[in-house]
Design a protein around this motif. Structure first.
Motif, short mmCIF file in Angstrom:
data_model
loop_
_atom_site.label_atom_id
_atom_site.label_comp_id
_atom_site.label_asym_id
_atom_site.label_seq_id
_atom_site.Cartn_x
_atom_site.Cartn_y
_atom_site.Cartn_z
N ARG A 104 24.71 80.46 74.46
CA ARG A 104 24.13 81.00 73.23
C ARG A 104 24.48 82.45 72.97
N GLY A 105 25.22 83.07 73.87
CA GLY A 105 25.65 84.41 73.51
C GLY A 105 25.55 85.48 74.57
N GLU A 106 25.51 85.11 75.85
CA GLU A 106 25.52 86.16 76.87
C GLU A 106 26.95 86.58 77.14
N PRO A 107 27.27 87.85 76.84
CA PRO A 107 28.67 88.28 76.97
C PRO A 107 29.01 88.81 78.36
N ASN A 108 30.31 89.00 78.55
CA ASN A 108 30.83 89.77 79.70
C ASN A 108 30.58 89.13 81.05
N ILE A 109 30.60 87.82 81.11
CA ILE A 109 30.46 87.15 82.40
C ILE A 109 31.86 86.83 82.91
N ARG B 273 28.44 108.43 60.83
CA ARG B 273 28.41 107.48 59.71
C ARG B 273 29.64 106.58 59.66
N LEU B 274 30.76 107.09 60.10
CA LEU B 274 32.00 106.33 59.93
C LEU B 274 32.75 106.12 61.23
N TYR B 275 33.08 107.25 61.86
CA TYR B 275 34.00 107.14 62.99
C TYR B 275 33.41 106.32 64.13
N GLU B 276 32.20 106.72 64.55
CA GLU B 276 31.64 106.03 65.71
C GLU B 276 31.39 104.55 65.42
N PRO B 277 30.78 104.18 64.27
CA PRO B 277 30.62 102.75 63.98
C PRO B 277 31.95 102.02 63.95
N MET B 278 32.98 102.69 63.41
CA MET B 278 34.28 102.05 63.32
C MET B 278 34.87 101.83 64.71
N ILE B 279 34.77 102.85 65.53
CA ILE B 279 35.33 102.73 66.89
C ILE B 279 34.54 101.68 67.68
N ARG B 280 33.24 101.70 67.51
CA ARG B 280 32.43 100.74 68.25
C ARG B 280 32.74 99.31 67.82
N HIS B 281 33.01 99.17 66.53
CA HIS B 281 33.33 97.83 66.05
C HIS B 281 34.65 97.35 66.65
N ALA B 282 35.58 98.27 66.74
CA ALA B 282 36.91 97.89 67.23
C ALA B 282 36.93 97.73 68.74
N ALA B 283 36.15 98.53 69.42
CA ALA B 283 36.18 98.50 70.87
C ALA B 283 35.01 97.67 71.39
N ARG C 186 33.28 81.24 75.45
CA ARG C 186 34.14 81.77 74.37
C ARG C 186 34.80 83.05 74.86
N SER C 187 36.04 83.23 74.39
CA SER C 187 36.72 84.49 74.70
C SER C 187 36.11 85.60 73.86
N GLN C 188 36.43 86.83 74.20
CA GLN C 188 35.81 87.99 73.56
C GLN C 188 36.85 88.94 73.00
N ASN C 189 36.36 89.87 72.23
CA ASN C 189 37.16 91.02 71.87
C ASN C 189 38.41 90.65 71.08
N ARG C 190 38.29 89.68 70.21
CA ARG C 190 39.44 89.27 69.40
C ARG C 190 38.97 88.86 68.03
N TRP C 191 39.84 89.05 67.07
CA TRP C 191 39.54 88.59 65.72
C TRP C 191 40.82 88.41 64.92
N PRO C 192 41.03 87.32 64.29
CA PRO C 192 40.10 86.20 64.15
C PRO C 192 40.14 85.20 65.31
N LEU D 130 32.95 95.50 74.68
CA LEU D 130 33.18 94.27 75.43
C LEU D 130 32.13 93.26 75.01
N GLY D 131 32.52 92.31 74.22
CA GLY D 131 31.59 91.27 73.82
C GLY D 131 30.56 91.78 72.82
N THR D 132 29.72 90.87 72.40
CA THR D 132 28.70 91.19 71.40
C THR D 132 27.36 90.63 71.86
N LEU D 133 26.33 91.45 71.74
CA LEU D 133 24.99 90.98 72.09
C LEU D 133 24.40 90.20 70.94
N VAL D 134 23.52 89.29 71.27
CA VAL D 134 22.80 88.57 70.22
C VAL D 134 21.42 89.19 70.07
N ASN D 135 20.95 89.23 68.84
CA ASN D 135 19.64 89.84 68.59
C ASN D 135 18.53 88.80 68.63
#
Lengths: 205, 992
Positions: free
Chosen positions: B77-82, B137-147, B96-102, B149-154
């Protein structure tokens, strides 16, 4: 107002008799409340700890005084040394006043006695997996003779203060918990026991 | 359905008779029991399993253990980085693999790899500096989006976790051959042994080796020893358990994967967080293989030699058929031998000039001495390597391409010394094995096997016997008889020549990865060195090397070697970075255990809880206690309810559950004198059967708590303290007794739980109690204010205090907690005809505010007794805690904040608790504040809002007008300073 009311237990609404088996169908632990247990906390007076210890040793027929974590039983009184200056006495089916009087006769004025009977409830846990279940909440070493039979130790079980008594039967422990924590204790206990399966027994008086 | 293209027809420890289905990125694949997700993927020919952290380069399975830097997947269901290398396969597993799109195969962010020259270490600190506001506002969100490891579920974690504690004489970490032998030796002495291993089965690397011990296959031998240990009552074995940290002394944190390998867990938790306590500790955690650093050393199909050997021998998977084994040591020759035996075409590329390891190779294995791989080719899978000779000076003389589908690399082995180092002890460099070794593991610790840098199995087993016996001996258990040493099959003598990086001219450095998980290259380390961050700890932070889930297990020593080379130092001089827990990732759920959501902390209930619930109480938390806040009737809101409850008490009778009060009993001939020293007032001369209000100060003269003191007998006192402060007061008393006045003959303990307490308050309270209380004369003459007496209610013992918090005629009825509900019901029934009203804590707050009684908001740790108008209670005729410091200049000045009352000037005005008192409503800043509102309530008795406040020199300012402003709430109101007592200033109502 002539009828004397019956004391209530915090476990009345929490512990309903029944069987909750593990996936294997097993039940590894039995849970039951011991009622009518007088619990007296004794704290040695200034400079009288040794005198109190010797008095208990005489009463128990022992050569040595009880060391902390040791306990012994005689005439229905389970006397546990729970600290350098402290003893804790359990007696089922006897009134706290009666027990206090008997203890005063044994140790005289070498201790101060505090009645904790109304404030704490005793849960008896028995079965093959008692130590495994308690290990999920208590940092005590219950897998060895660190806590000998009839000995008792103060501890915290999942952040709940508790006094754990190792019964003479090795697969049995009594846990005395403050009554206000009863709900949280049972919630923890039943979840911890889920893995092994458990039986909730009728209260023992 | 998949065809397991790389699974051998036999061999390994997997159960081929059962097929397990799983999905990877939605593709249905199969494996067998005994597989990990990684081995099953390899068996299916899946090499591309992820994208790298920064450059999104294609990555494959690199290791066979928790040190895996590449193959991190998201489960279920969404635990990343195992790490896929640690996931035991089960039927229905979804990964599922991580860190890729699409998609994994086509990842748009792979463009980062082409832009690599623009993204060196720390580039974002230098590049994204202007405009400043853009960072958040821009740089950090952008970098975080691009970098990342995996994504947490809320969403809440659906799994169940537990905590546990285990104790042992000897803790053995690692159930490899050394751990097994050490545990057996210790256990044979009678010591209680706890053997912990992260694998499902004992044996460590033996399952991945073609090696015999005592004439048996290594895995079989390990199984027999484990079976022997399992028969011993003094041994407990925990498998699937990773010890992730060593803490004070010999306490360890461990994570057991109880149900991770099960599709259906039934009643089992997912994981269990163990706290382990041992008297002695043997580290037999083995060793971790080092990679080699060369250009494009990160392509899928490049893996550690030991891992490839493990997949072959443990899982029956042949990860490649055209294999290059690139090494600087002899251990990799075992990999070459085993792969060749399995049918692969193998070539060994050895950077050294010669090796004894070649003696074990089949004849068809070619060995290229003095040569190195300087680059690789391929995309989603390696397909070739450039091999170049190295002469003695390190220069190359050209390179030749060679086809391959698997490159096994080995740069030597690092002993796993983490647990020996977590408390600050540092390993030392050992040139003989080119690794950091813990030669002196410290008190209570022992080390054996690969963890000790002993890579010869025979020697490792000898060391293990010694470690097991020594550890048990330190616990008082003596070995009997001579140890029987297992006899392992001979293996090549381990020799290694360090190779931290290829000579500069052989590799650009830009694509030579030192840390695969964090995309840190040789060029990044060179940059760190150039910019003054060459120290190991600084380079780590500058480049992010050694961070994230693998914690530098693969990269740190290579990086240290490279940095040492850049600085012209030896590795002995360079030293290591600091080892800290956690050794491996631990789910936050496991740290929380059962203490989550409603079970975050224990909840305490009074004996009357069920009654309160049945009567519709709304509850509030007071510490751990759950208390009735108010009892709304149908159609009533909060304000209407509280007004009704307060009015009922002021005009008739009400009752409130105050069982939560802290209660302490004191006995002994010095009990009175002890209380005299503890409180500002005097109690040793108080008459038996009387009670008195008391104030307790801290040593710095600030008020600690207030409450009542009652004398029950000559040497027997009973005190009450506030609910929230009960534990703090008990601690304070213990401290005073044990440290300040140990000679005093006084004994005390908490009896808070023993008594249920209910306050019955209001003009009709006596009348109600007279209907139920027996054996006690409650008349005003016989039982005046501050009396204590004993009686019965319904036959139950009751200790009754004539004490009032509300300011009304009031009684507090104490009864043993078992009778609490019965006595409460008896009083409530007796009061029905008088309209008795249960009330909650909010009504208590209203009434104590009306009476100017201080409570928690005023006892904020910064107020003295004098500030609160309680100075008259400080006896001048005796000493007590806080007395002398109370006279300090700063505590008696006129500008102290003093307790006052406040009323709004305008009719109908209301207060905000916490509002500041200012003369000018437009003034801002801390200097403008002359005080603040501590308690604010609507008083039905005063027909409006009233408040208590702390105001500079407040007692001298009655009648003055100020403004109560709360910029936070956007509110301000003009107020008038009043006496803090709003109702019955003479205190007559409680005395009737």
């Amino acid at each position: 107002m002539s009828d004397v009311m019956t004391p209530s237990s915090p476990f009345d609404s929490l512990l309903k008799s029944g069987v909750h088996t593990a996936a294997s169908g097993a039940t590894g632990i039995s849970i039951g409340e011991r009622r009518d247990v007088a619990q007296i906390q004794l704290i040695a007076r200034k400079g009288k700890a040794e005198q109190a210890g010797r008095a208990f040793a005489r009463f128990l027929g022992r050569k040595s005084v009880l060391a902390p974590l040791e306990g012994a039983e005689r005439n229905g009184l389970l006397i546990c040394a729970t600290g350098p200056l402290e003893h804790w006495v359990f007696a089922q089916g006897r009134s706290p006043g009666e027990v206090k009087r008997e203890l005063s006769g044994i140790v005289g004025a070498s201790v101060s006695l505090f009645d904790q009977s109304a404030g704490r409830s005793v849960i008896r846990l028995s079965g093959a997996h008692v130590a495994d279940v308690l290990a999920k909440g208590a940092p005590l070493d219950l897998q060895s003779e660190s806590l000998p039979a009839t000995g008792a130790s103060h501890t915290a079980i999942n952040h709940i203060p508790a006094l754990v008594v190792r019964c003479a039967n090795p697969a049995c422990h009594d846990v005395s918990v403050p009554r206000s924590y009863a709900g949280s204790f049972i919630a923890w206990l039943c979840e911890a026991a889920l893995e092994y399966g458990y039986v909730i027994e009728e209260p023992q008086s | 359905m998949s065809h397991q293209s790389h699974r051998l027809p036999d061999g390994g420890l997997v159960d081929r008779s059962r097929v397990l289905r799983f999905t990877f990125d939605g593709r249905v694949l199969t494996g067998h029991p005994g597989d990990t997700l990684a081995s099953a993927l390899l068996a299916n020919g899946v090499h591309l399993v992820g994208r790298s952290f920064k450059y999104h380069r294609p990555r494959g399975i690199f290791t066979a253990g928790p040190e895996e830097p590449n193959a991190l997947v998201t489960l279920g269901r969404g635990e990343p980085n195992i790490p896929a290398t640690t996931i035991e396969l089960f039927d229905g597993l979804e990964a599922r693999s991580q860190n890729r799109w699409p998609s994994l195969g086509f990842d748009l962010l792979a463009v980062n790899s082409a832009l690599k020259p623009f993204f060196p270490a720390g580039f974002y600190y230098k590049t994204f500096m202007w405009p400043r506001a853009f960072w958040y506002r821009l740089y950090e969100p952008m970098i975080r989006h691009a970098a990342g490891l995996g994504t947490l579920v809320n969403e809440p974690d659906p799994d169940r976790y537990e905590h546990g504690h285990l104790h042992a004489d000897v803790l053995v970490v690692g159930a490899g051959p050394a751990g097994l032998v050490a545990a057996r030796e210790a256990a044979r002495t009678g010591a209680r042994v706890l053997l912990v291993d992260e694998q499902p089965e004992p044996g460590g690397h033996l399952a991945g080796e073609q090696m015999e011990i005592d004439g048996k296959a290594g895995a079989d031998w390990a199984g027999e020893v484990a079976g022997e240990l399992g028969e011993m009552k003094n041994v407990r074995m925990l498998s699937r358990t990773c010890i992730f940290g060593r803490y004070d002394g010999l306490t360890f944190g461990a994570l057991e994967r109880v149900g991770d390998h099960l599709g259906e867990r039934e009643n089992l938790p997912r994981q269990r967080f163990w706290t382990l306590h041992a008297k002695q500790f043997i580290c037999a955690a083995g060793a971790i293989e080092r990679p080699l650093v060369f250009a494009n050393n990160d392509r899928p199909g490049i893996m550690l030699a030991g891992a490839a050997r493990g997949y072959l021998n443990r899982h029956g998977v042949l990860p490649g058929r055209e294999v290059l084994v690139f090494t600087n040591n002899d251990d990799a020759y075992l990999t070459a031998r085993d792969l060749a035996r399995a049918g692969a075409a193998v070539t060994v590329v050895d950077a050294r000039e010669n090796s004894t390891g070649a003696e074990i190779l089949p004849a068809n294995v070619e060995v290229l001495y003095g040569q190195v791989i300087i680059d690789t080719g391929g995309g989603r899978h390696v397909h070739s390597a450039i091999i170049a000779p190295v002469d003695g000076g390190g220069a190359h003389s050209g390179g030749q391409p060679r086809r391959c589908d698997l490159i096994c690399i080995s740069g030597g082995w690092n002993p796993t010394t983490h647990l020996l180092s977590h408390l600050g002890r540092k390993p030392a460099w050992d040139d003989a094995i080119a690794a950091y070794v813990m030669r002196d593991p410290g008190e209570g610790a022992h080390v054996a096997g690969g963890a000790a840098g002993t890579f010869d199995l025979g020697s490792a087993l000898k060391d293990a016997v010694v470690a097991g016996r020594n550890a048990a001996g330190a616990c008082g258990f003596r070995a009997k008889g001579k140890a029987v040493l297992p006899a392992p099959e001979g293996t090549p003598v381990y020799g290694v020549t360090p190779l931290w990086r290829l000579p500069q001219e052989l590799s650009s450095g830009a694509g030579s990865f030192v840390d695969l998980q964090n995309d840190v290259t040789v060029a990044d380390l060179e940059l760190a060195q150039r910019e003054g961050f060459g120290h190991a700890d600084q380079a780590k932070r500058y480049t992010t090397l050694g961070m994230a889930t693998d914690q530098g297990k693969l990269s740190n020593v290579n990086a240290l070697g490279i940095l040492a080379g850049l600085q012209g130092k030896t590795l002995a001089e360079t030293g290591t970075t600091t080892f800290r827990p956690l050794y491996s990732a631990v789910a936050l759920g496991a740290l929380a255990g059962q203490n989550r959501a409603g079970e975050f902390a224990p909840v305490r209930h009074s004996a009357m809880q069920d009654w309160h619930e049945e009567h519709g109480a709304v509850f509030t938390q007071a510490g751990l206690w759950l208390r009735p806040y108010y009892y709304p009737r149908e159609g009533e809101d909060f304000a209407a309810t509280v007004n009704r409850e307060v009015t009922a008490v002021r005009s008739g009778v009400g009752m409130v559950d105050v069982s939560t009060l802290g209660k302490i009993e004191l006995q002994g001939p010095d009990a009175g004198a002890f209380l005299d020293r503890l409180y500002t007032g005097s109690f040793s001369k108080m008459k038996i059967g009387r009670a008195r209000y008391g104030v307790m100060l801290r040593e710095d003269a600030m008020v600690l708590d207030d409450g009542t003191v009652s004398r029950l007998a000559e040497n027997h006192y009973f005190i009450t303290v506030t609910t929230a402060n009960a534990a703090a007061v008990m601690r304070h008393m213990e401290f005073c007794h044990q440290v300040h006045w140990p000679a005093m003959d006084v004994q005390f303990c908490s009896v808070s739980e023993a008594w249920s307490v209910m306050a019955v308050a209001g003009p009709d309270s006596r009348e109600v109690l007279l209907r139920v209380v027996e054996d006690l004369d409650l008349s005003n003459e016989a039982f005046p204010v501050l009396s204590v007496g004993e009686g019965t209610v319904g036959g139950a013992f009751a200790r009754i205090f004539r004490i009032s918090f509300s300011g009304e005629l009031a009684y507090e009825v104490y009864t043993p907690a078992g009778f609490g509900l019965g006595v409460w019901e008896a009083i409530f029934d007796a009061g029905r005809s008088s309209g008795i009203t249960p009330y909650g804590t909010e009504s208590m707050t209203v009434m104590r505010t009306e009476k100017g009684h201080v409570a928690g908001p005023e006892l904020d740790g910064r107020t003295t007794a004098n500030d609160l108008g309680l100075g008259r209670m400080m006896s001048a005729r005796k000493d007590f805690v806080g007395r002398w410091l109370a006279g300090r200049e700063g505590l008696v000045g006129a500008d102290r904040l003093q307790l006052v009352g406040l009323m709004p000037v305008a009719e109908g005005g209301s207060f905000v608790k916490g509002a500041h008192l200012v003369a000018d409503p437009g003034a801002r800043g801390p200097d403008a504040s002359q005080g603040h509102v501590t308690s604010a309530v609507h008083s039905p008795t005063c027909d409006g809002f009233i408040a208590l406040a702390l105001l500079k020199n407040g007692r001298a300012r009655t009648g003055e007008r100020l403004f109560a402003v709360s910029p936070l709430h956007g509110e301000q109101i003009e107020v008038e300073v009043t006496d803090p007592v709003f109702v019955d200033r003479q205190g007559e109502r409680m005395r009737v």
